[in-house]
Design a protein around this motif. Sequence first.
Motif, PDB file in Angstrom:
ATOM      1  N   ASP A 102       0.837  -1.136   0.028  1.00 35.92           N
ATOM      2  CA  ASP A 102      -0.105  -0.132   0.123  1.00 35.92           C
ATOM      3  C   ASP A 102       1.017   1.299   0.011  1.00 35.92           C
ATOM      4  O   ASP A 102       1.604   1.457   0.975  1.00 35.92           O
ATOM      5  CB  ASP A 102      -0.802   0.064   1.393  1.00 35.92           C
ATOM      6  CG  ASP A 102      -1.936   0.909   1.097  1.00 35.92           C
ATOM      7  OD1 ASP A 102      -2.489   1.397   0.060  1.00 35.92           O
ATOM      8  OD2 ASP A 102      -2.522   1.474   2.165  1.00 35.92           O
TER       9      ASP A 102
ATOM     10  N   HIS B  34       2.742   0.439   4.710  1.00 38.31           N
ATOM     11  CA  HIS B  34       3.079  -0.183   3.392  1.00 38.31           C
ATOM     12  C   HIS B  34       2.342  -1.623   3.470  1.00 38.31           C
ATOM     13  O   HIS B  34       2.330  -2.243   2.133  1.00 38.31           O
ATOM     14  CB  HIS B  34       4.275  -0.261   2.875  1.00 38.31           C
ATOM     15  CG  HIS B  34       4.708   1.117   2.455  1.00 38.31           C
ATOM     16  ND1 HIS B  34       4.297   2.250   1.907  1.00 38.31           N
ATOM     17  CD2 HIS B  34       6.006   1.795   2.948  1.00 38.31           C
ATOM     18  CE1 HIS B  34       4.953   3.302   1.952  1.00 38.31           C
ATOM     19  NE2 HIS B  34       6.068   2.872   2.702  1.00 38.31           N
TER      20      HIS B  34
ATOM     21  N   GLY C  49      -1.676  -1.202   7.624  1.00 39.64           N
ATOM     22  CA  GLY C  49      -1.948  -1.897   6.315  1.00 39.64           C
ATOM     23  C   GLY C  49      -2.966  -3.131   6.741  1.00 39.64           C
ATOM     24  O   GLY C  49      -4.102  -2.877   7.279  1.00 39.64           O
TER      25      GLY C  49
END
Length: 369
Positions: free
Chosen positions: A118, A272, A295
Amino acid sequence: MTRRQLSIVHSESSEGWGGQEHRVLAELKGFEGRGHVMALCAPSHAEVVERAQRAGVQVKEMGFSRLRFPFVAVAAARWLWQERVQVLNTHSSRDGYLMGLAARLAGTPLLIRSRHIDVDYPNPRISRHAFTTFADHVVTTSQKITDHLRSTFHLSAGRITTLPTGIDLSWFTPDGDRASLGDSEADYCVGMVSVLRSWKGHPVFIEAARLLRDRGVSCMFAIVGSGPQGGNIKKIVGEYGLSGKVVLTGHREDIPAVLRALDVLVIPSTGHEGIPQIGLQALACGTPVVGSDAGGIPEIIRHGETGRIVAAGDAELLANAIAEALTDTGATNRMADCGREMVEREHGIDNMLDQLEKIYADHLTHNGS
């Protein structure tokens, strides 16, 4: 079940070895085992190339230099057309654009864009082409990534699928050998298993280890993996005076045995993350997990159900959750059992391959290919 044999190519411009590359290799091997014709396009010195070749998968070595982009795209298009490739699945930004263009030039019937982490998109009008122009369908590893992509690029629900990486339940099991992670007379062993990247949260883990040491918890801490942050992590361990408490094992191939050796696996990522494979692997092994709320981690480490979740970046909360996992064994064992059941029910590798096969078949049938 009778399956239509497909010619499927995966492309990967990343040269490292982490969860994303594990997923690429798992799909290559899994679909080849189902009778499909598989190939990998990747740089010659990428780790995934050596592993794919070792597994007997065809490899088309290809550079993804920006300077040679037009020439490589044309050559790749010719190869895709000659091989009559029906499905191209791209995994990173550089190969996504280059191979995406090549697939369009070659008339490849189905183009899949897989998204594993992400990230923000500062120029969405440009970035959207990776998920629209050069993708017929997008596959993500977590619902959070799916929601982000849908809102940023206005993708319809039918154009994107959330599909975490499937786990080989014959390998990741509570029964089996336990790895040796260093000589220690401590009562507990707590560890991280990941590539050593900046957003994996190793400094937070080390700070939590210091707090637990200062509280007198008899525990050794293992950091398993290799990567670009290795030197920095070793420095932080030394600065905190934890050289005798924190063991850096480097890369290990015996991950099921490593997980079985841990009393708690910690996933303290700060950003992420999709759904980390190590979380599913730990649950499959019956290893208790403490994770951050970054995430897609909470999608599998469901607080109070399959593990414990704390706010990302908060070392004190992390230390408290680790201590609770070690001492409240009744609740911890119940969560571990629930986690194993969830993985068996929802996240086996055959389930992942079945869903991908259906995506491929539905699109190719719709396109008349």
